[in-house]
Scaffold this motif. Structure first.
Motif, PDB file in Angstrom:
ATOM      1  N   ASN A 180      49.466 -21.474 -51.330  1.00 51.37           N
ATOM      2  CA  ASN A 180      48.745 -22.739 -51.202  1.00 51.37           C
ATOM      3  C   ASN A 180      49.568 -23.874 -51.804  1.00 51.37           C
ATOM      4  O   ASN A 180      49.555 -24.111 -53.013  1.00 51.37           O
ATOM      5  N   THR A 213      46.406 -18.471 -46.303  1.00 47.56           N
ATOM      6  CA  THR A 213      46.538 -19.811 -46.875  1.00 47.56           C
ATOM      7  C   THR A 213      45.276 -20.612 -46.615  1.00 47.56           C
ATOM      8  O   THR A 213      44.773 -20.644 -45.486  1.00 47.56           O
ATOM      9  N   THR A 214      44.748 -21.259 -47.644  1.00 42.21           N
ATOM     10  CA  THR A 214      43.504 -22.008 -47.506  1.00 42.21           C
ATOM     11  C   THR A 214      43.637 -23.094 -46.449  1.00 42.21           C
ATOM     12  O   THR A 214      44.504 -23.969 -46.543  1.00 42.21           O
ATOM     13  N   GLY A 215      42.794 -23.009 -45.404  1.00 37.68           N
ATOM     14  CA  GLY A 215      42.789 -23.989 -44.332  1.00 37.68           C
ATOM     15  C   GLY A 215      43.588 -23.577 -43.107  1.00 37.68           C
ATOM     16  O   GLY A 215      43.487 -24.216 -42.059  1.00 37.68           O
TER      17      GLY A 215
END
Length: 267
Positions: free
Chosen positions: A148, A163-165
């Motif tokens: 991230n 990965t966030t998003g």
């Protein structure tokens, strides 16, 4: 005569030093067929290239130094993939489930907005990411060895959507991040695993308000949001492979890394 190739793909330029009397200046050939004049002192332009003709292990040995964590993680010299290669560095995550390996600069070494800044690498992941042995691979400008990124402009391979998003996809994603707010674009270009080499280029314009992403010299994405531009939103550059599931080592081979900057104002 020394020639320096500046890899900008919408207007390819070749810069050539004079051969004696004015070695700090040269002529500039534009892709549109015109000539201009350009000084090539480091106050105007800098570039770096590592073709991995020798081992890169310790910070300070090279521009992009080895950064590893986990049992067996390493970046070492490897066999060539073809006669087009000039040295290969092979980065392995090792056998730790969260192992990582990369070739990176200091992650706080530059800020966008001071001139056109370009990064390029030629690489090949050797193994597909999957639910048994999952990893994330990113290349370009970034600021942390975890997946991230707080600030950056980079390519991402994230088959599991860790990965966030990000999206769970086997295609390259283009990412920009500023203060942990990220923009993701699925390029629709599949990640080539275990064969061939892929050139990834990230080009940030001189104002720091547009980023173009190229795969094998073809424009894949353009971003105009979440681009870090202040001196508190700094980045480095490099390649990093990070495990998130499983204990079988996963590998990326790197042929070269390259970076340049044309300064808006001479230093």
């Amino acid at each position: 005569v020394e020639q320096v190739l500046a890899r900008t793909y919408e207007q390819l330029s070749i810069h050539q030093f004079d051969n004696g009397t004015n070695a700090n200046a040269g002529t500039l050939w534009h892709g549109d067929g015109t000539w201009g004049y350009q000084t090539l002192r480091p106050r105007n332009f800098v570039e770096f290239l590592d073709d991995y003709l020798a081992e890169t292990t310790t910070a300070g040995d090279a521009v992009w130094a080895e950064s590893i964590a986990g049992t067996g993680a390493a970046c070492t010299q490897s066999t060539l993939t073809s006669n087009a290669d000039l040295g290969i560095s092979s980065c392995t995550t090792g056998t730790t489930a969260t192992g990582r390996a990369g070739l990176v600069t200091d992650v706080g070494s530059m800020a966008f907005g001071g001139g056109t800044t370009t990064y390029e690498s030629r690489l090949r992941p050797e193994n597909a990411s999957n639910g048994t042995d999952r990893y994330q691979l990113y290349a370009g400008f970034w600021d942390t060895t975890t997946v991230n990124q707080v600030d950056g402009a980079y390519f991402l391979y994230d088959e599991g959507g860790v990965t966030t998003g990000s999206t769970a996809t086997t295609s390259w994603q283009c990412v920009t991040a500023s203060n942990s707010t990220r923009t993701f674009t699925n390029s629709g270009i599949p990640v080539s695993v275990g064969s061939g080499m892929t050139k990834l280029t990230v080009e940030v314009n001189n104002a720091g308000n547009s980023v173009k992403f190229y795969v094998n010299q073809t424009l894949a994405c353009t971003h105009t949001t979440n681009i870090p531009t202040t001196t508190t939103r700094v980045v480095g550059s490099g390649i990093n492979i990070v495990k998130s599931v499983g204990t079988t080592a996963r590998v990326v081979k790197v042929d070269y890394q390259y970076m340049n900057r044309w300064f808006n104002t001479a230093r």
